[in-house]
Enzyme design. Structure first.
Site, short mmCIF file in Angstrom:
data_model
loop_
_atom_site.label_atom_id
_atom_site.label_comp_id
_atom_site.label_asym_id
_atom_site.label_seq_id
_atom_site.Cartn_x
_atom_site.Cartn_y
_atom_site.Cartn_z
N GLN A 190 32.99 56.67 57.25
CA GLN A 190 32.37 55.26 57.18
C GLN A 190 32.35 54.59 55.86
O GLN A 190 31.55 53.40 55.60
CB GLN A 190 30.85 55.25 57.40
CG GLN A 190 30.46 55.75 58.89
CD GLN A 190 30.97 54.98 59.97
OE1 GLN A 190 31.31 53.71 59.94
NE2 GLN A 190 30.71 55.27 61.46
N CYS A 240 28.66 58.80 69.06
CA CYS A 240 28.72 60.20 69.05
C CYS A 240 27.59 61.02 69.28
O CYS A 240 27.57 62.27 69.19
CB CYS A 240 29.68 60.75 67.98
SG CYS A 240 31.10 59.92 67.68
N SER A 256 41.61 56.90 60.85
CA SER A 256 42.18 55.75 60.86
C SER A 256 41.44 54.58 61.91
O SER A 256 41.58 53.37 61.65
CB SER A 256 43.64 55.83 61.47
OG SER A 256 44.09 54.82 62.28
N THR A 275 36.77 64.15 63.18
CA THR A 275 36.36 65.32 63.68
C THR A 275 37.17 66.40 63.13
O THR A 275 36.65 67.52 62.92
CB THR A 275 36.25 65.24 65.21
OG1 THR A 275 35.21 64.00 65.44
CG2 THR A 275 35.76 66.21 65.89
N THR A 330 54.23 68.79 65.16
CA THR A 330 55.17 67.63 64.81
C THR A 330 54.60 66.38 64.32
O THR A 330 53.69 65.79 64.98
CB THR A 330 56.11 67.03 66.14
OG1 THR A 330 56.71 68.47 66.52
CG2 THR A 330 57.22 66.21 65.49
#
Ligand code: PMP
Length: 377
Positions: free
Chosen positions: A178, A320, A197, A70, A234
């Protein structure tokens, strides 16, 4: 339990989770710190970045770590739109995109960008001639998903990227979320590529935007230079090292894994043949990992919850998307409302077993027949 919602997310691989824990415990330094703990972390970070770069055949400098696809999609679309607005304010995409692309485009439209949507053929592929006709001198970006998350339609990205080579001022973004780990991808002619991931048995909370060095972006996150000037914060070393491992594992024996999924998919389709009211929406242009079907007169939510009672987990069109709105993908393919409002998605992994699919078929028959008989009463 039988999990058949792998396109929504995958469980983390045990060995990847071990890596996550190991790095969290043993590499406590901030990779940006100049003391020895920071340097130790930085070295591991660089080696993971180099590994990802070599797996994807790109340069390490072309990797931007994000929180997931996203964010990668937002960064690609807004980053290009804001950075190249003096060149033009026109973007081309398709009606088949994930909400993280389609909603970002709506936002850009609301602030003055012009968005054009390529026509989709009834078989789900985009109309390439229409795409060519939409490109103007003002077009700064074309954004097309590699594989649609609802039906699994695979666009001919190689052909499209070859065409776009003739338009050097128009960048090409591909949402590959996908696709990665399921099919072989070639990033050679792609300017920006998003992935996540948690779709490849890695941890949730990390993704990448691959951005070719020649391109600049306005970042979404401002702050210190960190790992990339395009994304401050970070760097999460445990997530990055785990992502590199998950990516490596997902690309191993990719063709054999594809065949395993294909055989399992055929077993489900074979069983569905006996129902003349069930429409199989995924077609020959779709990858076998996603099987989208419409139940015609059974509400998808009812069916999914009835399957869940047997500990079988499948999905509405995509995790989603809003279940009450007809599928834009099926509408773009000219399917009528009885199809576009009743679709369910079964998504299969190479880790799925034949026994699981046989059990799935058995319970499917039971639930489908039960729900139909209740309707008939
Ligand atoms: N693009 C596609 C095609 C997807 O399937 C998804 C996840 N459903 C996303 C983007 C968003 O990915 P993430 O969950 O990592 O933000």
């Amino acid at each position: 339990m039988i999990y058949l919602d792998y396109s929504a997310t995958t469980p983390i691989e045990d060995s990847v989770l071990e890596t996550y824990i190991n790095v969290s415990k043993n590499f406590i330094g901030n990779a940006n710190s100049i003391h020895s703990l920071g340097i130790k972390s930085k070295e591991l970070l660089n080696s993971s970045t180099n590994q990802i770069a070599s797996l994807l055949n790109i340069k390490p400098t072309e990797i931007i770590y994000t929180s997931g696809a996203t964010e990668s999609n937002n960064l690609a679309l807004k980053g290009i739109a804001f950075n190249y607005k003096n060149r033009g304010k026109h973007i081309i995409s398709t009606p088949l995109e994930h909400s993280s692309v389609s909603e970002t485009l709506k936002y850009l439209e609301s602030i003055g960008y012009k968005i054009s949507y390529v026509k989709v053929l009834d078989n789900g592929l985009i109309d390439i001639e229409n795409l060519k006709s939409l490109i103007t001198d003002e077009t700064i970006l074309v954004s097309i998903g590699y594989i649609n998350s609802e039906l699994g339609i695979r666009q001919n990205i190689e052909e499209i990227s070859n065409i776009l080579e003739n338009y050097p001022k128009t960048f090409f973004h591909v949402d590959g979320t996908q696709a990665i780990g399921k099919i072989n991808v070639d990033l050679n002619n792609i300017d920006l590529f998003s992935f996540s991931s948690h779709k490849i048995y890695g941890p949730k909370g990390i993704g990448c935007l691959i951005k070719k060095d020649k391109i600049s972006l306005i970042p979404l996150m401002h702050g210190g230079k960190s790992e990339s000037p395009f994304r401050s914060g970070t760097p999460s070393l445990p997530l990055i090292v785990s992502l590199a491992k998950a990516l490596r594992l997902s690309l191993e024996n990719i063709n054999q894994k594809y065949e395993i999924v294909n055989n399992l998919n055929n077993k489900i389709k074979e069983n569905l043949k006996k129902y003349n009211k069930i429409m199989i929406n995924s077609n020959e242009n779709c990858i076998p990992h996603i099987l989208n079907i419409s139940l015609s007169d059974i509400r998808p939510e009812t069916f999914i919850h009835a399957m869940e009672e047997h500990e079988i987990y499948i999905s509405t069109k995509s995790a989603c998307s809003n279940p009450n709105v007809p599928s834009t993908t099926l509408k773009a393919m000219n399917k009528d409302d009885s199809v576009s409002t009743t679709s369910i998605r079964i998504s299969i992994s190479n880790k799925t077993t034949l026994e699981e699919i046989e059990k799935f078929n058995e319970i499917f028959d039971q639930v489908y027949n039960d729900l139909n008989s209740i309707k008939g009463e």
